[in-house]
Design a protein around this motif. Structure first.
Motif, PDB file in Angstrom:
ATOM      1  N   CYS A  67       0.866  -1.158   0.008  1.00 53.55           N
ATOM      2  CA  CYS A  67      -0.008  -0.080  -0.108  1.00 53.55           C
ATOM      3  C   CYS A  67       0.987   1.331  -0.041  1.00 53.55           C
ATOM      4  O   CYS A  67       2.101   1.252   0.746  1.00 53.55           O
ATOM      5  N   HIS A 127      -2.040  -5.208   4.654  1.00 52.49           N
ATOM      6  CA  HIS A 127      -3.261  -5.164   5.049  1.00 52.49           C
ATOM      7  C   HIS A 127      -4.170  -5.569   3.752  1.00 52.49           C
ATOM      8  O   HIS A 127      -5.287  -5.290   3.867  1.00 52.49           O
ATOM      9  N   GLU A 128      -3.504  -5.614   2.669  1.00 53.03           N
ATOM     10  CA  GLU A 128      -4.316  -5.935   1.420  1.00 53.03           C
ATOM     11  C   GLU A 128      -4.245  -7.174   0.946  1.00 53.03           C
ATOM     12  O   GLU A 128      -3.264  -7.550   0.236  1.00 53.03           O
ATOM     13  N   GLU A 175      -9.400  -4.968  -0.871  1.00 48.73           N
ATOM     14  CA  GLU A 175      -9.257  -3.941   0.142  1.00 48.73           C
ATOM     15  C   GLU A 175      -9.185  -2.482  -0.537  1.00 48.73           C
ATOM     16  O   GLU A 175      -9.765  -1.389  -0.060  1.00 48.73           O
ATOM     17  N   SER A 193       0.494   3.815   1.860  1.00 47.89           N
ATOM     18  CA  SER A 193       0.629   4.068   3.025  1.00 47.89           C
ATOM     19  C   SER A 193       1.647   3.872   3.839  1.00 47.89           C
ATOM     20  O   SER A 193       2.135   4.131   4.710  1.00 47.89           O
TER      21      SER A 193
END
Ligand code: ZN
Ligand code: ZN
Length: 339
Positions: free
Chosen positions: A37, A59-60, A144, A39
């Motif tokens: 990501c 987190h994806e 996501e 981020s």
């Protein structure tokens, strides 16, 4: 198991780590694909206190349930799943009213708990969504971030905006263009200072594409809208300059959504907001409903990923990160790692 570990500031390396074991209510997912990501790149670049090392980010992702912990009834071993990036408490006022992504006790995978840059990750069963067979692992890892773009769209009050402008053609911007098209937008304008990114935006349906390094975005949008401005402007960059550009490109009564988060303090023309009743909305993360919509968009073939997504082996993770930290690549906008 192997994991891409962030052990200290400025360091990313492949290490052998202990595999997770499931706490009550959790499952272990064998990770099939996981996205890097923006981020996370930003967190490493800026030594963000929101993601302090040592940490396994990620987190994806999607994968297969490999182990089921105590007290998990409804999930079975072997099931293909995607997970929410946000683990909410389920009990606070926000959670009880459906705004689980705003839960003050939320945890984010790869931020407050170990993430999916690894062969296996532990996730609460309540955060999982089943992935249909016709959604590929690469698409699954993009559910996501696609849900982030769905979330933006779900925040709008307008049903069929004629002109939608997306500022910033990174992964979220490229998703937002395609969600807007699926959501009934008629003209999709993309803006980015990289011609390579604009080519990707054009390949997924944006027309026209504008480069603010050479073109006056506000004037071009005015020209395109007979002087009115755009119905919807989405800022997927998040600098003070792009947020301001989003506000001034919107028509009176238009809607502006800020999803990028690079800077904090931002100055916007107050007269445009008040006299023009332009609405500015912030968009953060996803809800369970956004994830289901994103899965449906992939299942129905509405999202093009080939022009801007590149898969790499997990072992290449440190090198890919270094390249992303050096400069945005010109031949892809989203890197996926395959453990
Ligand atoms: Zn993300
Ligand atoms: Zn909560």
């Amino acid at each position: 198991m192997k994991a891409l570990v962030y052990p200290a500031w400025d360091t990313l390396e492949i290490r052998e780590v202990d595999p997770p074991s499931p706490a009550p209510g959790e499952v272990i997912v064998r990770v099939a694909a996981v996205g890097i990501c923006g981020s996370e790149v930003e967190a490493v670049a800026s030594r963000s206190p929101r993601r302090p090392p040592p940490l396994i980010m990620g987190h994806e992702f999607c994968g297969e349930v490999e182990e089921v912990g105590p007290g998990v009834g409804e999930v079975v071993r072997g099931e293909r799943v995607v997970s929410s990036s946000i683990i909410s408490c389920g009990r606070c006022a926000e959670c009880r009213t459906g705004a689980t992504h705003l839960c003050p006790r939320r945890e984010v995978l790869g931020m407050n708990r170990p993430g999916a840059f690894a062969e296996r990750v532990a996730v609460p069963a309540a955060a999982l969504h089943p992935l249909p067979e016709r959604v590929s692992p690469l698409q699954g890892a993009l559910v996501e971030p696609l849900a982030n773009a769905v979330h933006v769209w779900a925040l709008l009050g307008q049903r069929f905006p004629e002109v939608v402008v997306v500022i910033g053609c990174g992964a979220i911007g490229l998703m937002a263009i395609q969600v807007a098209r699926a959501g009934g937008a008629l003209t999709l304008v993309a803006a980015d200072t990289s011609d390579a990114r604009l080519a990707m935006a054009h390949a997924v349906g944006a027309e026209p594409v504008l480069n603010p390094a050479r073109q006056d975005l506000q004037a071009e949008v005015r020209e395109l809208t007979r002087g009115r401005g755009a119905d919807v402007v989405i800022d997927a960059v998040g600098t003070a300059a792009t947020r301001r550009a989003a506000v001034v490109a919107a028509r009176p009564g238009g809607e502006v959504v800020w999803i990028g988060l690079h800077g904090d303090a931002t100055e916007v023309p107050g007269r445009d907001v008040v006299l023009g009743e332009r609405r500015i909305t912030g968009s953060y993360a996803v809800t369970a409903r956004d994830l289901e919509t994103a899965i449906g968009l992939f299942a129905h073939g509405r999202i093009e990923i080939e022009p801007w997504v590149r898969p790499f082996a997990l072992a290449e993770g440190p090198r890919v990160f270094r390249e992303l930290l050096a400069a945005p690549p010109s031949d892809y906008a989203k890197a996926l790692l395959l453990p």
